[in-house]
Design a protein around this motif. Sequence first.
Motif, mmCIF file in Angstrom:
data_model
loop_
_atom_site.group_PDB
_atom_site.id
_atom_site.type_symbol
_atom_site.label_atom_id
_atom_site.label_comp_id
_atom_site.label_asym_id
_atom_site.label_seq_id
_atom_site.Cartn_x
_atom_site.Cartn_y
_atom_site.Cartn_z
ATOM 1 N N ASP A 253 46.391 31.055 40.233
ATOM 2 C CA ASP A 253 46.060 32.478 40.300
ATOM 3 C C ASP A 253 45.309 32.851 41.575
ATOM 4 N N HIS A 254 45.290 31.944 42.520
ATOM 5 C CA HIS A 254 44.642 32.264 43.793
ATOM 6 C C HIS A 254 45.498 33.248 44.583
ATOM 7 N N LEU A 255 44.887 34.334 45.018
ATOM 8 C CA LEU A 255 45.611 35.318 45.827
ATOM 9 C C LEU A 255 45.270 35.117 47.298
ATOM 10 N N PRO A 256 46.252 34.838 48.139
ATOM 11 C CA PRO A 256 45.971 34.673 49.567
ATOM 12 C C PRO A 256 45.627 36.027 50.196
ATOM 13 N N ARG A 257 44.907 35.986 51.260
ATOM 14 C CA ARG A 257 44.527 37.234 51.917
ATOM 15 C C ARG A 257 45.777 37.956 52.416
ATOM 16 N N GLU A 258 46.662 37.205 53.024
ATOM 17 C CA GLU A 258 47.914 37.788 53.509
ATOM 18 C C GLU A 258 49.085 37.212 52.733
ATOM 19 N N LEU A 259 50.006 38.069 52.392
ATOM 20 C CA LEU A 259 51.197 37.601 51.693
ATOM 21 C C LEU A 259 52.295 37.422 52.735
ATOM 22 N N ALA A 260 52.490 36.185 53.143
ATOM 23 C CA ALA A 260 53.410 35.932 54.243
ATOM 24 C C ALA A 260 54.864 36.105 53.823
ATOM 25 N N HIS A 261 55.651 36.663 54.699
ATOM 26 C CA HIS A 261 57.104 36.745 54.530
ATOM 27 C C HIS A 261 57.550 37.536 53.302
ATOM 28 N N ARG B 76 50.604 41.513 41.977
ATOM 29 C CA ARG B 76 49.133 41.532 42.001
ATOM 30 C C ARG B 76 48.624 41.935 43.377
ATOM 31 N N HIS B 77 49.251 41.376 44.399
ATOM 32 C CA HIS B 77 48.831 41.679 45.760
ATOM 33 C C HIS B 77 49.022 43.166 46.078
ATOM 34 N N THR B 78 50.173 43.685 45.719
ATOM 35 C CA THR B 78 50.476 45.078 46.056
ATOM 36 C C THR B 78 49.583 46.041 45.287
ATOM 37 N N LEU B 79 49.356 45.761 44.030
ATOM 38 C CA LEU B 79 48.454 46.606 43.251
ATOM 39 C C LEU B 79 47.045 46.566 43.839
ATOM 40 N N GLY B 80 46.624 45.389 44.254
ATOM 41 C CA GLY B 80 45.305 45.256 44.860
ATOM 42 C C GLY B 80 45.190 46.068 46.132
ATOM 43 N N ARG B 81 46.236 46.073 46.906
ATOM 44 C CA ARG B 81 46.248 46.840 48.150
ATOM 45 C C ARG B 81 46.154 48.336 47.877
ATOM 46 N N LEU B 82 46.907 48.772 46.887
ATOM 47 C CA LEU B 82 46.870 50.198 46.548
ATOM 48 C C LEU B 82 45.498 50.594 46.032
ATOM 49 N N ASP B 83 44.890 49.676 45.281
ATOM 50 C CA ASP B 83 43.576 49.972 44.712
ATOM 51 C C ASP B 83 42.537 50.243 45.787
ATOM 52 N N ARG B 84 42.795 49.733 46.978
ATOM 53 C CA ARG B 84 41.831 49.977 48.053
ATOM 54 C C ARG B 84 41.859 51.437 48.486
ATOM 55 N N HIS B 85 43.000 52.094 48.287
ATOM 56 C CA HIS B 85 43.080 53.518 48.635
ATOM 57 C C HIS B 85 42.549 54.368 47.491
ATOM 58 N N ALA B 86 43.029 54.072 46.323
ATOM 59 C CA ALA B 86 42.577 54.798 45.133
ATOM 60 C C ALA B 86 42.994 53.966 43.950
ATOM 61 N N ASP B 87 42.255 54.054 42.886
ATOM 62 C CA ASP B 87 42.599 53.255 41.722
ATOM 63 C C ASP B 87 43.919 53.710 41.106
ATOM 64 N N VAL B 88 44.809 52.768 40.970
ATOM 65 C CA VAL B 88 46.039 53.040 40.242
ATOM 66 C C VAL B 88 45.877 52.387 38.877
ATOM 67 N N ALA B 89 45.866 53.172 37.848
ATOM 68 C CA ALA B 89 45.716 52.591 36.516
ATOM 69 C C ALA B 89 46.907 51.701 36.236
ATOM 70 N N HIS B 90 46.622 50.441 35.898
ATOM 71 C CA HIS B 90 47.741 49.553 35.618
ATOM 72 C C HIS B 90 47.352 48.527 34.565
ATOM 73 N N ALA B 91 48.358 48.042 33.870
ATOM 74 C CA ALA B 91 48.164 46.994 32.875
ATOM 75 C C ALA B 91 49.124 45.872 33.195
ATOM 76 N N TYR B 92 48.608 44.662 33.249
ATOM 77 C CA TYR B 92 49.461 43.509 33.460
ATOM 78 C C TYR B 92 49.622 42.781 32.124
ATOM 79 N N ILE B 93 50.842 42.619 31.682
ATOM 80 C CA ILE B 93 51.067 42.050 30.355
ATOM 81 C C ILE B 93 52.095 40.930 30.428
ATOM 82 N N ARG B 94 51.722 39.780 29.930
ATOM 83 C CA ARG B 94 52.705 38.698 29.772
ATOM 84 C C ARG B 94 53.412 38.938 28.453
ATOM 85 N N THR B 95 54.643 39.334 28.537
ATOM 86 C CA THR B 95 55.304 39.858 27.344
ATOM 87 C C THR B 95 56.055 38.806 26.546
#
Length: 353
Positions: A11-19, A58-77
């Motif tokens: 679950d480690h998120l790298p600072r940059e998502l390469a490629h 996860r990375h993209t949601l985190g990036r968006l959250d820096r601009h404004a909170d996007v309400a989101h739910a992550y669910i393992r279905t």
Amino acid sequence: MITDPRVFDDDHLPRELAHRDAEVATLSRALEPALNGERADDVLISGPRGVGKTVLVRHTLGRLDRHADVAHAYIRTLGATTGQILRPILGAVGPTPATNVPIEELVAQLRDVNEPVVAVLDEADDLHAHSIWDHLQEHRAVSTVVITHDADDWLAAAPTPVRDQLTGTGVHHLQLGRYTVNELADILEPRAEQGLRASATNREQLERIADGVAGRARHGIQTLRAAAELASEREHSAIQTSDIADAYERAARSIRRANLDSLPYHHQVLYALVWEAGKISPGTLHDKYERVAPDTYRGVDVVPVSERQRRNQLTKLEQYNLVERSEKKGPIVIVDEKVKPKIDLQNEVYGRN
DNA sequence: TATCCACCGGAATTTATGGAAG
DNA sequence: CTTCCATAAATTCCGGTGGATA
């Protein structure tokens, strides 16, 4: 050798998502409306195991959250019930409803949601026919990000309305492929820098690992970790080719072990029985279970389960790649006999252990 | 082909669990 | 604390399947 084990965690998120620039851009565009209070677009993400589908989201949601909170739910279905999916979605915009509030009530609450919510439905392979879609379809504010292994299979098996929603205009499809050797080496490089002692490895070795794991990032990262572990056990000052050669097996094994550890007691008992036999027919497995159960469950806060339930648990073991069955009606076979069971079987007659 | 057998897995039904209200 | 009542988990029931055997 390993200076920071965290960078090798799943679950480690790298600072940059390469490629994955294009994919991040597409996903961001799909979710962007949520920043302005509008419903986001639906997204269907597919790709083989370990190529970073979940990390991308996860990375993209985190990036968006820096601009404004996007309400989101992550669910393992995987195996989730309607309530288990609905509750986190509601929890994203308000308090998480208790487990005993009626589904009916959850559905009513969901209807009243007006601010945008992104529901990430991960491990959605079997979700196409789930009744959850009755409530998520065409919702004015709740959009979905569906993560699955094969988009075409998924859509083909889905009921028409679900398929229509996920193929309509404005829906984004992202197919993540395996990484090339170079790309994956680029991903491994910062992990080596952050997680390993300086000059513990080099580019050529990272490429070797990338090549050996067929472009799957998760396997690559685990293999790098395993190679480092082997190197320090063997008191090498840096990773050597022989360490890498043996690392694939160790990495695969550590993934299996982690899988086994995450399962409850019943599964442990069944695994131990299959492990002991190596190969066993369902019939004898059940017989042995019954014979061993009274002693093996003594002093444990759970109680032996029925045959039907054992069948469910065996499929779980199969999904976790701990046990396999060559043919439909064939015997159950242990995948890796070096992955030892966590528990000892107890039987007073034979007095094991 | 007909029949038996072991097994699978869907669906109905029962039991366990745990918040919330009295 | 007890009771109530919802979900979730487990059990019970059972039709279906595929392979073996006569």
